[in-house]
Design a protein around this motif. Structure first.
Motif, short mmCIF file in Angstrom:
data_model
loop_
_atom_site.label_atom_id
_atom_site.label_comp_id
_atom_site.label_asym_id
_atom_site.label_seq_id
_atom_site.Cartn_x
_atom_site.Cartn_y
_atom_site.Cartn_z
N ASP A 71 0.86 -1.20 0.00
CA ASP A 71 0.00 0.00 0.00
C ASP A 71 0.89 1.24 0.00
O ASP A 71 0.93 1.99 0.97
CB ASP A 71 -0.92 -0.02 1.23
N ARG A 79 -1.76 4.93 -5.63
CA ARG A 79 -1.69 4.40 -4.27
C ARG A 79 -2.36 3.04 -4.22
O ARG A 79 -3.29 2.76 -4.97
CB ARG A 79 -2.43 5.38 -3.34
N MET A 137 -9.98 -3.92 1.22
CA MET A 137 -10.11 -2.97 2.34
C MET A 137 -11.25 -2.06 1.92
O MET A 137 -11.29 -1.61 0.77
CB MET A 137 -8.88 -2.07 2.47
N ARG A 143 -5.30 12.55 6.32
CA ARG A 143 -5.06 11.96 7.64
C ARG A 143 -3.79 12.49 8.30
O ARG A 143 -3.62 12.37 9.51
CB ARG A 143 -5.03 10.43 7.54
#
Ligand code: PEP
Ligand code: MG
Length: 608
Positions: A412, A435, A502, A538
């Motif tokens: 990742d 990504r 995910m 984030r």
């Protein structure tokens, strides 16, 4: 706007008022400065006749802006309007989110022996001999120049900032890095740096920012250590209560790895970074300027009550030991039951898995009571240089040997995770660029080799392979097709492999019916799901999302309700005390968390 008019245009200004009771202190100033630096225009702050460069943490701090102070922020030149708007917003949110550190409430306990009072940093009990701080100077050979030593220190602070992000307190390192960046631009030698730090520290002396002087000292020590002049604490091997004037923030990390039972500081503040880090490390600690016992005296530090019992009676010792035993019992109880399954009060069994990053953390996870690996972040293997196929197989095999239930996430990279030898295109929004699963298209050789290594290591057992950052069903299908072709090429039967995703990009919520037809499982990654739902990076220095926002729980609810395949959760939210009851209520039955939180999380589940 032309260069001339940009430079000589009238500045745009705004009046801002400091509303936080902590003042405009080091950490918010660092975050503010990091926003200001993103703009090409000149940014200044004026207060009481003084105008300073607001892109420089050191000069901005020198205004000593306390609660209630009103100052003028001005931007002049290119993008000044945008800068002013962004900085005003950033300032307002920094003030709003700056939590007041309140003095802890003291428990009332009566001791028969002599006691002295202090301010609580972290409440707990310590019983051990007093030990007065000592240090030694070490001189090691260093070939680094001053510039290189500063550069290395900046890199270290950057790494500390990045690694502490998931734990909190990371802004302390960002603040120190910004401080060093500012000092670096004005100094050329160690002596310059020492003089400037002395000057900057003395300016803070007597102000509300006095507690931040230790950050300057910490920075100086870090740079000096790279030039061969290290300062090392001399500490006993047996339990001790450390008495010191003050400690440097960086010394707390070292201290937490020693036999220290407690810390008493004479000249510090509950607001200092040292205090914040002592709380983070859970070390019983107190501040008092009263005279303290000689070295070797057995003392009791009861920082629940805010006292040091300097001459304890037998009954005092008994009382403190009892309280300490109760505390330990609670922790030990959770730890002793860590290998037991976690069942809610209604008898529902919840699986508690671990998020691991390497061979070592997989064995720690086993030791901590994990029942499987819910997320193997494989980026670790690829950190320094590209690992060979054989190295990958060996590492996966060793990790797989610990558990039956393993979920491996394919590489990742991108966004906040970079690899030195895998140059990704420079993008304005890396979190929205190449990504995760998108690497299958951009770097098929690396991804193919990784899949081959996982297949090889996972022969004769079940392995779940999970793709990160999936946003469409086609992406998943393409990656799975690529995996199947890779297996064919190497003549490996992969009927033992399950493929899942995910859930961290919001589009997946609207595609669940289609995903249900192709995936074998889902794992919710709330760290990224939160950033993409709220459009808040984030790693953003000032913007933070509310991790327990109803928006996140509603999103989880949608996923769980729509999924016809097993769903687990592996984001940080899964170990939040506040969130666990809600997550279980929504129907989640598998939580994957950091190894250190497993015993505690199982205990929380048992009380839901
Ligand atoms: C997540 O995004 O929630 C997650 C678990 O993955 P990472 O933090 O590695 O991106
Ligand atoms: Mg993620």
């Amino acid at each position: 706007m032309g260069l001339f008019s940009a430079l000589f245009s009238k500045p745009s200004s705004v009046e801002l008022t400091v509303t936080s009771s902590n003042g405009f202190h080091l950490r918010p100033v660092a975050q503010f400065v990091s926003v200001a630096k993103k703009y090409p225009c000149k940014v200044t702050a004026s207060f009481e006749g003084m105008t300073v460069n607001a892109k420089d943490i050191n000069t901005l701090l020198s205004l000593s802006l306390d609660k209630g102070c009103r100052f003028t922020l001005s931007c002049q030149g290119k993008q000044s309007k945008e800068a002013l708007e962004a900085l005003s917003d950033s300032f307002t949110s920094l003030m709003k989110n700056d939590k007041k550190i309140k003095a802890a409430k003291k428990e009332q306990v009566l001791y028969e022996g002599e006691t002295i009072e202090g301010d609580i940093i972290y409440g707990s009990i310590a019983i051990a001999p007093a030990y007065h701080y000592k240090e030694m100077q070490l001189h090691k050979e260093s070939k680094l120049t001053f510039e290189q030593a500063v550069h290395k220190s900046m890199e270290e602070l950057e790494a500390l900032f990045a690694s502490a992000q998931e734990r909190h307190n990371s802004d302390i390192y960002l603040a120190q890095k910004e401080l060093l960046a500012s000092l670096r631009s004005k100094t050329h030698t160690l002596q310059d740096l020492e003089t400037l730090i002395k000057k900057s520290s003395s300016r803070l002396s007597g102000t509300k920012l006095e507690t931040k002087i230790s950050d300057y000292a910490d920075i100086l020590q870090r740079v000096k250590s790279h030039l061969g002049a290290e300062t090392e604490m001399i500490l006993p091997k047996k339990p001790f209560i450390l008495i010191a004037n003050d400690l440097l923030p960086s010394q707390i990390e070292t201290l937490s790895r020693t036999a220290v039972s407690g810390v008493i500081l004479k000249k510090s503040s509950i607001h200092s970074h040292t205090a914040i880090l002592l709380r983070g490390a859970g070390i019983p600690s107190l501040i008092t300027d009263a005279s303290l016992p000689e070295e070797g005296t057995d003392i009791i530090l009861d920082s629940y009550s805010g006292v040091v019992v300097t001459v304890p009676h037998a009954s005092d010792r008994h009382k403190a030991k009892k309280r300490l035993a109760e505390d330990r019992e609670q922790k030990a109880l959770a730890s002793a039951k860590r290998f037991e399954a976690a069942q809610t009060k209604k008898g529902k069994q919840i699986k508690v898995f671990a998020n691991v990053t390497d061979v070592n953390s997989a064995s720690i996870a086993k030791e901590e009571g994990a029942e499987g690996i819910g997320l193997l972040r494989t980026e670790f293997l690829f950190k320094e240089e590209k690992p060979s196929f054989e190295i990958q197989v060996a590492a996966y095999k060793e990790i797989f040997s610990h558990f039956d239930d393993i979920t491996v996430r394919t590489l990742d990279v991108g966004g906040d995770k970079a690899l030195p030898y895998m140059p990704l295109p420079k993008e304005s929004n890396p979190f929205l660029g190449i990504r995760g699963i998108r690497l299958f298209k951009s770097h098929p050789e690396i991804m193919g080799e990784q899949l081959h290594a996982i297949f090889e290591a996972g022969k004769h057992r079940t392995v779940k392979i999970m793709f990160p950052m999936v946003s469409s069903v086609e992406e998943f299908n393409d990656a799975k097709h690529f995996a199947t072709e890779t297996a064919k090429k190497h003549h490996i039967d992969i009927s033992n492999i399950l493929f899942g995703i995910m859930v961290e990009v919001p589009s997946v919520l609207f595609l669940m019916e289609s995903f249900n037809k192709v995936v074998d499982f889902y794992s919710i990654g709330t760290n990224d799901l939160g950033q993409y739902l709220f459009a808040v990076e984030r790693t953003h220095p000032t913007l933070k999302i509310d991790e327990c926002s109803p928006v996140i729980f509603n999103a989880i609810d949608v996923i769980v309700k729509k999924a016809t395949k097993p769903v687990s959760i592996c984001g940080e939210l899964a170990s939040s005390k506040e969130a666990i009851p809600k997550l279980l209520d929504l129907g989640l039955e598998t939580l994957s968390i950091s190894a250190g939180n497993i015993a505690q999380t199982k205990e929380i589940i048992r009380h839901v």
